[in-house]
Design a protein around this motif. Structure first.
Motif, PDB file in Angstrom:
ATOM      1  N   ARG A  71      -3.842  13.608   5.665  1.00 43.40           N
ATOM      2  CA  ARG A  71      -3.793  14.350   6.897  1.00 43.40           C
ATOM      3  C   ARG A  71      -4.734  15.429   6.946  1.00 43.40           C
ATOM      4  N   ASP A  72      -5.399  15.677   8.219  1.00 42.28           N
ATOM      5  CA  ASP A  72      -5.978  16.964   8.351  1.00 42.28           C
ATOM      6  C   ASP A  72      -4.937  18.222   8.136  1.00 42.28           C
ATOM      7  N   VAL A  74      -5.242  21.135   9.297  1.00 40.83           N
ATOM      8  CA  VAL A  74      -5.294  22.170  10.242  1.00 40.83           C
ATOM      9  C   VAL A  74      -4.393  21.250  11.545  1.00 40.83           C
ATOM     10  N   THR A  75      -4.821  20.227  11.873  1.00 38.11           N
ATOM     11  CA  THR A  75      -3.974  19.344  13.190  1.00 38.11           C
ATOM     12  C   THR A  75      -2.644  18.422  12.717  1.00 38.11           C
ATOM     13  N   GLY A  76      -2.892  18.165  11.281  1.00 47.28           N
ATOM     14  CA  GLY A  76      -1.974  17.447  10.799  1.00 47.28           C
ATOM     15  C   GLY A  76      -2.166  15.619  11.129  1.00 47.28           C
ATOM     16  N   ALA A  77      -3.470  15.487  11.935  1.00 47.29           N
ATOM     17  CA  ALA A  77      -3.638  14.067  12.160  1.00 47.29           C
ATOM     18  C   ALA A  77      -3.984  13.471  10.939  1.00 47.29           C
TER      19      ALA A  77
END
Length: 174
Positions: A71-72, A74-77
Motif C-alpha cells: 500500500r502507498d 501516504v494514500t493507503g491505496a
C-alpha cells in the motif's frame, strides 16, 4: 402495516472501483499464464465479471504468504505486490470483451480454484481450472469444462460459461 421484504440485489457492476488491484493477476513470474473469457448463456462476453483465484504453490502447499500486497504509505491505496512472496491468491476483472489473465506457477496439486462474481448472480460461483487431465473425479458430468487447453509451452486457455449448453461445472461446498 407490515411491509413486504425488499427484493434481493444482484452484484455489480461496481468492481472496477473497489475490488481489483494493480497486479491482481500476477501471482508469480517465470511460471505459467492462464487466460480466457467469461461468457453468458447466449455466448456474449461478460465485461464486468470479477474472478478470484486461490491455488497451491509448485510443491502443492496451500499455506501462501500473508501480507505481500503493498500500500502507498501516504494514500493507503493498493499499489500491487512486492513480487517476492507467493500468496496463492489473485483477483482480476474481465475487460470489455470478457477477457482475463493470470500469471502464476503451476500448482503442485494440479488445479486453481476460482470464485466468480458477475452481474445477475445472487450468489458467487465456485469452480476449478485443471491444468492436466485426470485429477478431477470421473463422476463429474461435463468435467471437460474444468480442463484448461494448452496453447503452447506454459500458456493455457480456459473459458468460463455462466449458462447454456457449454456451461462450466460449478461446485458446491458446504
Amino acid at each position: 402495516m407490515t411491509l413486504p421484504p425488499t427484493p434481493s440485489q444482484t452484484v455489480g457492476p461496481f468492481y472496477g472501483y473497489a475490488l481489483p488491484f494493480p497486479g491482481g493477476g500476477d501471482l508469480a513470474t517465470g511460471g505459467i499464464t492462464v487466460h480466457g473469457q467469461v461468457f453468458d448463456g447466449a455466448g456474449a462476453p461478460v465485461p464486468d465479471a470479477l474472478l478470484e483465484f486461490w491455488q497451491a504453490d509448485a510443491a502443492g502447499s496451500l499455506r501462501g504468504a500473508p501480507g505481500s500486497l503493498r500500500r502507498d504509505p501516504v494514500t493507503g491505496a493498493v499499489i500491487g505486490r512486492h513480487g517476492v512472496d507467493f500468496t496463492g491468491f489473485g483477483r482480476v476483472s474481465t475487460d470489455a470483451d470478457g477477457h482475463w489473465l493470470l500469471r502464476t506457477v503451476a500448482p503442485g496439486n494440479g488445479y486453481i480454484s476460482v470464485c466468480v462474481f458477475a452481474r445477475g448472480l445472487l450468489h458467487h460461483l465456485f469452480t476449478r481450472i485443471y491444468l492436466r487431465p485426470g485429477p478431477f473425479p470421473d463422476s463429474i458430468e461435463r468435467g471437460g469444462t474444468l480442463l484448461a487447453v494448452p496453447e503452447r509451452a506454459g500458456v493455457y486457455r480456459w473459458d468460463l460459461w455462466l449458462q447454456g449448453e457449454k456451461e462450466t461445472v460449478f461446485l458446491e461446498f458446504g
